[in-house]
Design an enzyme around this catalytic site. Structure first.
Site, PDB file in Angstrom:
ATOM      1  N   GLY A  46       0.834  -1.190   0.000  1.00  0.00           N
ATOM      2  CA  GLY A  46       0.000   0.000   0.000  1.00  0.00           C
ATOM      3  C   GLY A  46       0.868   1.238   0.000  1.00  0.00           C
ATOM      4  O   GLY A  46       2.075   1.164   0.269  1.00  0.00           O
ATOM      5  N   GLN A  51       3.588   9.743   1.344  1.00  0.00           N
ATOM      6  CA  GLN A  51       4.819   8.984   1.123  1.00  0.00           C
ATOM      7  C   GLN A  51       5.514   9.352  -0.186  1.00  0.00           C
ATOM      8  O   GLN A  51       6.661   8.973  -0.399  1.00  0.00           O
ATOM      9  CB  GLN A  51       4.528   7.474   1.143  1.00  0.00           C
ATOM     10  CG  GLN A  51       4.092   6.987   2.514  1.00  0.00           C
ATOM     11  CD  GLN A  51       3.890   5.495   2.504  1.00  0.00           C
ATOM     12  OE1 GLN A  51       2.825   5.012   2.161  1.00  0.00           O
ATOM     13  NE2 GLN A  51       4.932   4.748   2.842  1.00  0.00           N
ATOM     14  N   CYS A  95       7.127  -0.480   6.459  1.00  0.00           N
ATOM     15  CA  CYS A  95       6.653   0.716   5.776  1.00  0.00           C
ATOM     16  C   CYS A  95       7.715   1.160   4.781  1.00  0.00           C
ATOM     17  O   CYS A  95       8.897   1.196   5.126  1.00  0.00           O
ATOM     18  CB  CYS A  95       6.382   1.813   6.804  1.00  0.00           C
ATOM     19  SG  CYS A  95       5.756   3.337   6.078  1.00  0.00           S
ATOM     20  N   LEU A  96       7.296   1.500   3.561  1.00  0.00           N
ATOM     21  CA  LEU A  96       8.266   1.940   2.541  1.00  0.00           C
ATOM     22  C   LEU A  96       8.992   3.209   2.969  1.00  0.00           C
ATOM     23  O   LEU A  96      10.088   3.475   2.496  1.00  0.00           O
ATOM     24  CB  LEU A  96       7.556   2.181   1.203  1.00  0.00           C
ATOM     25  CG  LEU A  96       6.960   0.948   0.511  1.00  0.00           C
ATOM     26  CD1 LEU A  96       6.234   1.357  -0.764  1.00  0.00           C
ATOM     27  CD2 LEU A  96       8.028  -0.083   0.215  1.00  0.00           C
ATOM     28  N   HIS A 137      -3.197   1.046   8.303  1.00  0.00           N
ATOM     29  CA  HIS A 137      -1.842   1.586   8.205  1.00  0.00           C
ATOM     30  C   HIS A 137      -1.814   2.786   7.243  1.00  0.00           C
ATOM     31  O   HIS A 137      -1.218   3.828   7.551  1.00  0.00           O
ATOM     32  CB  HIS A 137      -0.904   0.456   7.718  1.00  0.00           C
ATOM     33  CG  HIS A 137       0.512   0.847   7.470  1.00  0.00           C
ATOM     34  ND1 HIS A 137       1.570   0.290   8.160  1.00  0.00           N
ATOM     35  CD2 HIS A 137       1.070   1.728   6.603  1.00  0.00           C
ATOM     36  CE1 HIS A 137       2.709   0.828   7.726  1.00  0.00           C
ATOM     37  NE2 HIS A 137       2.435   1.700   6.775  1.00  0.00           N
ATOM     38  N   GLU A 138      -2.476   2.643   6.090  1.00  0.00           N
ATOM     39  CA  GLU A 138      -2.446   3.721   5.092  1.00  0.00           C
ATOM     40  C   GLU A 138      -3.247   4.936   5.561  1.00  0.00           C
ATOM     41  O   GLU A 138      -2.829   6.075   5.357  1.00  0.00           O
ATOM     42  CB  GLU A 138      -2.972   3.221   3.731  1.00  0.00           C
ATOM     43  CG  GLU A 138      -2.190   2.063   3.124  1.00  0.00           C
ATOM     44  CD  GLU A 138      -0.683   2.265   3.104  1.00  0.00           C
ATOM     45  OE1 GLU A 138      -0.222   3.412   3.019  1.00  0.00           O
ATOM     46  OE2 GLU A 138       0.045   1.259   3.196  1.00  0.00           O
ATOM     47  N   HIS A 141      -1.323   7.075   7.821  1.00  0.00           N
ATOM     48  CA  HIS A 141      -0.397   7.987   7.134  1.00  0.00           C
ATOM     49  C   HIS A 141      -1.048   9.340   6.875  1.00  0.00           C
ATOM     50  O   HIS A 141      -0.383  10.370   6.928  1.00  0.00           O
ATOM     51  CB  HIS A 141       0.034   7.398   5.781  1.00  0.00           C
ATOM     52  CG  HIS A 141       1.247   6.516   5.859  1.00  0.00           C
ATOM     53  ND1 HIS A 141       2.472   6.972   6.294  1.00  0.00           N
ATOM     54  CD2 HIS A 141       1.429   5.219   5.519  1.00  0.00           C
ATOM     55  CE1 HIS A 141       3.351   5.963   6.224  1.00  0.00           C
ATOM     56  NE2 HIS A 141       2.742   4.891   5.780  1.00  0.00           N
TER      57      HIS A 141
HETATM   58 ZN   LIG Z   1       3.572   3.008   5.589  1.00  0.00          ZN
END
Ligand SMILES: [Zn+2]
Length: 173
Positions: A46, A51, A95-96, A137-138, A141
């Site tokens: 995701g 991000q 997480c990226l 999670h998204e 963000h």
């Molecule tokens: Zn993340």
């Protein structure tokens, strides 16, 4: 469609509360497509707009199996959790924007999410398992919240300290 560079901790955009999308325009659809490209290139499940440096309430997800012949790609504007189960589930998350670190996060096991799809139509989605963890999670963000905020203070501070040091080191190189 273009993959974009990722914002990495401690980039302040990751801690901002993102602004809602007023209307799902062509520009928003373009953003969603760019985010899907970025997510795929980075092998993420995701991605949220902050991000890639944009403080706007858009997320994309692909939680299907690799051998899934018809993967479901979720594209959401203004996603909002309208219902969450009392029972909780723990999952190891990464997480990226925080590469190299993972941690066990406990969240509601089932959630209902209301959002605008790529056509601007209001939809509701019910998620369990991996998808439930991913969508929470998204959405976090978009509220400036990261998975490390669910870890012990010691572990969270250690990750922030190491990543801040790395960012400084990279700037000086
Ligand atoms: Zn993340």
């Amino acid at each position: 469609m273009t993959a974009k560079p990722l914002s990495i901790l401690p980039d302040p955009v990751l801690r901002q509360v993102a602004s809602p999308v007023a209307t799902v325009t062509d520009a928003v659809r373009q953003l969603m497509d760019d985010m899907v490209d970025t997510m795929r290139e980075e092998h993420g499940l995701g991605l949220a707009a902050p991000q890639i440096g944009l403080s706007t309430r858009v997320i994309v997800m692909d939680c299907s199996d690799e051998d899934d012949s018809d993967p479901v790609i979720w594209k959401m504007a203004n996603p909002e959790i309208i219902d969450a189960s009392d029972d909780m589930a723990s999952m190891e998350e990464g997480c990226l924007s925080i590469p190299g670190y993972r941690g066990e996060v406990t969240r509601p096991a089932r959630v209902t999410v209301r959002y605008l799809d790529a056509d601007g139509v209001q939809q509701e989605m019910q998620a369990t398992g991996l998808l439930a963890a991913c969508v929470q999670h998204e959405i976090d963000h978009l509220n400036g919240r990261l998975f490390i905020d669910y870890l012990s203070r010691v572990k969270r501070d250690m990750i922030i300290r190491k990543m801040t040091k790395e960012a400084r080191f990279e700037r000086e190189e």
